[in-house]
Structures are given as C-alpha cells and as structure tokens.
Enzyme design. Structure first.
Site, mmCIF file in Angstrom:
data_model
loop_
_atom_site.group_PDB
_atom_site.id
_atom_site.type_symbol
_atom_site.label_atom_id
_atom_site.label_comp_id
_atom_site.label_asym_id
_atom_site.label_seq_id
_atom_site.Cartn_x
_atom_site.Cartn_y
_atom_site.Cartn_z
ATOM 1 N N GLY A 69 0.676 -1.171 0.051
ATOM 2 C CA GLY A 69 -0.163 -0.052 0.053
ATOM 3 C C GLY A 69 0.928 1.360 0.218
ATOM 4 O O GLY A 69 0.433 2.290 -0.411
ATOM 5 N N THR A 70 2.049 1.153 0.825
ATOM 6 C CA THR A 70 2.753 2.156 0.710
ATOM 7 C C THR A 70 3.413 2.862 -0.766
ATOM 8 O O THR A 70 3.367 4.046 -1.026
ATOM 9 C CB THR A 70 4.126 2.425 1.559
ATOM 10 O OG1 THR A 70 3.492 2.154 2.997
ATOM 11 C CG2 THR A 70 4.890 3.409 1.649
ATOM 12 N N ASN A 153 -7.066 4.188 9.407
ATOM 13 C CA ASN A 153 -6.484 3.022 10.265
ATOM 14 C C ASN A 153 -6.294 3.238 11.725
ATOM 15 O O ASN A 153 -6.188 2.100 12.384
ATOM 16 C CB ASN A 153 -5.063 2.792 9.743
ATOM 17 C CG ASN A 153 -4.114 3.947 9.640
ATOM 18 O OD1 ASN A 153 -4.483 5.401 9.436
ATOM 19 N ND2 ASN A 153 -3.096 3.744 10.350
ATOM 20 N N GLN A 181 -7.539 0.124 4.579
ATOM 21 C CA GLN A 181 -8.245 -0.421 5.643
ATOM 22 C C GLN A 181 -9.574 -0.792 5.125
ATOM 23 O O GLN A 181 -10.412 -1.603 5.802
ATOM 24 C CB GLN A 181 -8.329 0.592 6.837
ATOM 25 C CG GLN A 181 -7.103 0.809 7.522
ATOM 26 C CD GLN A 181 -6.481 -0.498 8.082
ATOM 27 O OE1 GLN A 181 -7.293 -1.560 8.453
ATOM 28 N NE2 GLN A 181 -5.206 -0.218 8.379
ATOM 29 N N SER A 201 -3.584 -2.921 0.123
ATOM 30 C CA SER A 201 -2.384 -3.544 0.498
ATOM 31 C C SER A 201 -2.959 -4.812 0.847
ATOM 32 O O SER A 201 -4.046 -4.982 1.470
ATOM 33 C CB SER A 201 -1.671 -3.154 1.581
ATOM 34 O OG SER A 201 -0.596 -4.018 1.875
ATOM 35 N N CYS A 327 2.814 2.107 11.805
ATOM 36 C CA CYS A 327 3.844 2.888 11.169
ATOM 37 C C CYS A 327 4.410 3.700 11.991
ATOM 38 O O CYS A 327 5.484 4.375 11.550
ATOM 39 C CB CYS A 327 3.266 3.432 9.852
ATOM 40 S SG CYS A 327 3.006 2.320 8.679
#
Length: 389
Positions: A69-70, A153, A181, A201, A327
C-alpha cells in the site's frame, strides 16, 4: 492469544498460500521471458490482474501491482501530481485530509520539499469526518490532486467518498483514496465511488506482506516513481512478484465473497465490544465516528493511564492490540490523527486500538473487554507495567 491488531496485519489464509504455492516452486518463471516457464507466469499474472479488476469494476489494464500500500500510495500521489504539474505548471497544490497515512502525507511533503508544491490540509470534525463543503471551500484553481483516506486506520472513521469525489470531479481535479483499511468490507466499485485512483495492500486481507495494488485508469496521466524495464505498462518497472499478485487476487476475491454477510455480523460484535469496554472503564473515550466506522475496529482513549502501559498489561494476559498506527510504533509523540480530532495531547497518549478479523468470536471479545477493564485498573493503581517475559 486473542489477536486484536488486524489493522496492522492479518495472518495469511491457507487457501491463499495454496494458490501461491505453484509460483513459489515449479512455476518460477519471469513473466517477461519468452519461453514456456515465462509464459506460464505471465498467464498467472494476467489472471490475477483480471480477478482484481473484476472486484473494482474496471479494466485489467487499470491494475498496477506494487510491493504494498505504501508504494501504491507513493505512485498515486507523486505520479498524478507530477504529471499534472508537467502538463500545467500552475497546478502546484495538493489537498489532503488531516487523517492521512504517512504514505500519503510524506509523499505530499516530498513534493513540497523537492518540487515546489504547496500542501493544503483539510481539517476534520471531532468524529474524524471530512465534509464535502469543507473540501469545496479548500479547492483552488492550482490544486493538482485531492487525496482523502477511505477509512482511517487509527479510529476507523469512514469518509463519504462518493460525495467528496463528486466535488473534486466538478472541479476537474483527480481524486485518490487510500483504501487499505476499507478493502475488506466497504464498496469498491471504482465508477460508483467516483475516484480516479485507489490504493490498497494485500496483507490486510490475508495475503502476504509485500503485495499491493494501484487501481487507476490507464488513461490517467501518471509519472512513474520506479524506473527500469517498463513493466506494469510503464507505471511500475521491475520483475513482477507473480506469487504475490496471485495471493493478493485470491485473498481479495475470497474476502469480498464473504464480506456482505460478515460485515453485519462483525459490526454487531464490534458494537457489543464497545459497550463492554465502556462498561468496564466508564470514562473511556471512544474515538472516531460512532456509527460510520469500520466494522472491525474500535479505538479508545483511557484518561489517567498510559496507552503503552495498558498495552503491556493486556499483552501479559494474552490480548494483543496496539496504540494506533503500526507505522508510528515507538513514537513518543501523541497521534496526529487524534490531535486532528481535537483531543488533548495528554489524552491522545492514552490511546489503544482494537482491530480484528471476521474470525473473532463473541467469547474472545468478551474476555478481551474484561481484560481491558482489569488492565486499566492496574495501570491507574500502579502507574507501571511490566513487559512480558
């Protein structure tokens, strides 16, 4: 162990591993190679792409596989903004919400520091909602991109994405949403949502870590952030992770097939857990929207405690959860998300997030709520907690 940190990651599903296994073993070819092993890998990659596209109601060519996802969010934010700026240098502003994941926030900051963009931040109400009126008021002629997270999230608030994207579309501005999410339970049809780009993700859905997707029309101008051999239609170079793509597609397809029934059932369990926690800790502060929230997430602040101390006490009793975004783990600073909701910094530092999958049981959540009450009482009584082991 009662695992209540699914917003950080979920265990890999057995059926997903079984779908991946051939491409981790005998069918190991590079999908760009022009021989039988390569062609078999290419066919598997194409099938995974088509499967993911079906879920989003888009063309297979609109799917770009990434490492997570990042990376997908970096590609969306940087790629769209830079392409817009290249086409028209006056497009030098990015509009994001105050609740964005670091993948979006830091991408925007990079563009500001290195490419002269101005980052405008949309405020939220105390429940974490962005209103269409606020978005409309913040848009300027120079805005190159709007990015608003679908579901947060940390606190679970679900944004009115259709209404927000309609505002951006009326102003002819591309709209991106981070759906990491949201992908398990919320509507995902790209046309219905009205978004131009969506990212998510696989490891939030039972696929392995290191698999992600950008969903965006192939006609949307986008600068690549990874250069090389031109894979993924030039948007993301590098030899594709075929097994990861197959696993992500399998997890997404199977999770979405189960979602309609499970969403209602899990939301009922979530609400019962919220009631149990607030009964056990009367001054607990539920964060996020009371109803427009993810069915699998409940987050609280426990004034008079330390969130980390409560976590350690819960871990001693076998309840695994977190203080917020994985994170930001290890940071001593209060959550920027909670501060954006208007919480006092001292209260924000008492945050604990509980997130789960549809596999959770009512009995497990009842046990966890009881453990929360006991943990908060111990922390308030001693002011300390001992790490397990």
């Amino acid at each position: 162990m009662i695992y209540l940190d699914a917003a950080a990651t979920t265990p890999v599903r057995r059926d997903v591993l079984e779908a991946m296994w051939p491409y981790l073993t005998g069918e190991f070819g590079n999908p760009s190679s022009h021989h039988q092993l390569g062609e078999t890998a290419a066919q598997a990659l194409a099938a995974a792409r088509a499967s993911v596209a079906k879920v989003f109601g888009c063309r297979a060519g609109d799917i770009t596989f990434t490492s997570g996802g990042t990376e997908a969010a970096n590609l969306a934010v940087k790629g769209i903004a830079l392409a817009r700026q290249a086409a028209n240098p006056t497009h030098h502003r990015i509009l994001i919400s105050a609740l964005e994941h670091p993948a979006v926030l830091e991408s925007a900051r990079y563009l500001a520091h290195r490419h002269g963009f101005v980052v405008d931040v949309l405020g939220v109400d105390p429940d974490g909602m962005v209103t269409p009126a606020a978005l409309a008021a913040a848009i300027r002629p120079e805005t190159a991109l709007v990015s608003v997270m679908y579901a947060n999230n940390e606190v679970g608030t679900i944004q009115p994405i259709r209404e927000l994207s309609a505002v951006a579309r009326k102003n002819h501005i591309p709209f991106h949403t981070d759906a990491v999410q949201a992908a398990a339970y919320l509507p995902l049809n790209l046309k219905d949502l009205g978004v131009d780009a969506l990212t998510f993700s696989g490891h939030k859905l039972g696929a392995p870590k290191g698999s992600g997707v950008l969903v965006a029309s192939g006609r949307l101008a986008m600068e690549p952030t990874v250069h090389g051999g031109g894979q993924e239609r030039g948007r993301r170079s590098g030899t594709e992770n075929v097994a990861g793509a197959v696993g992500l597609a399998a997890a997404l397809s199977r999770t979405r097939g189960e979602a309609p029934q499970q969403a209602t059932e899990v939301a009922a369990l979530r609400d019962a857990f919220i009631r149990a926690v607030t009964a056990a800790v009367p001054n607990a502060v539920l964060t996020g929207h009371p109803s427009q929230r993810l069915p699998t997430l409940a987050s609280f602040c426990f004034p008079g405690t330390s969130g980390e101390a409560v976590l350690l006490e819960l871990e001693r009793t076998g309840v695994i959860c977190s203080s917020g975004s994985a994170c930001a783990a290890g940071s001593d600073e209060p959550s920027a998300v909670l501060l954006a909701l208007g919480l006092d910094p001292a209260v924000a530092q008492t945050a604990v997030r509980f997130s789960f999958t549809a596999a959770i049981s009512s009995a497990e959540l009842t046990t966890a709520a009881q453990a929360v009450g006991a943990a908060v009482a111990r922390v308030r009584g001693t002011g300390t907690a001992v790490r397990p082991g």
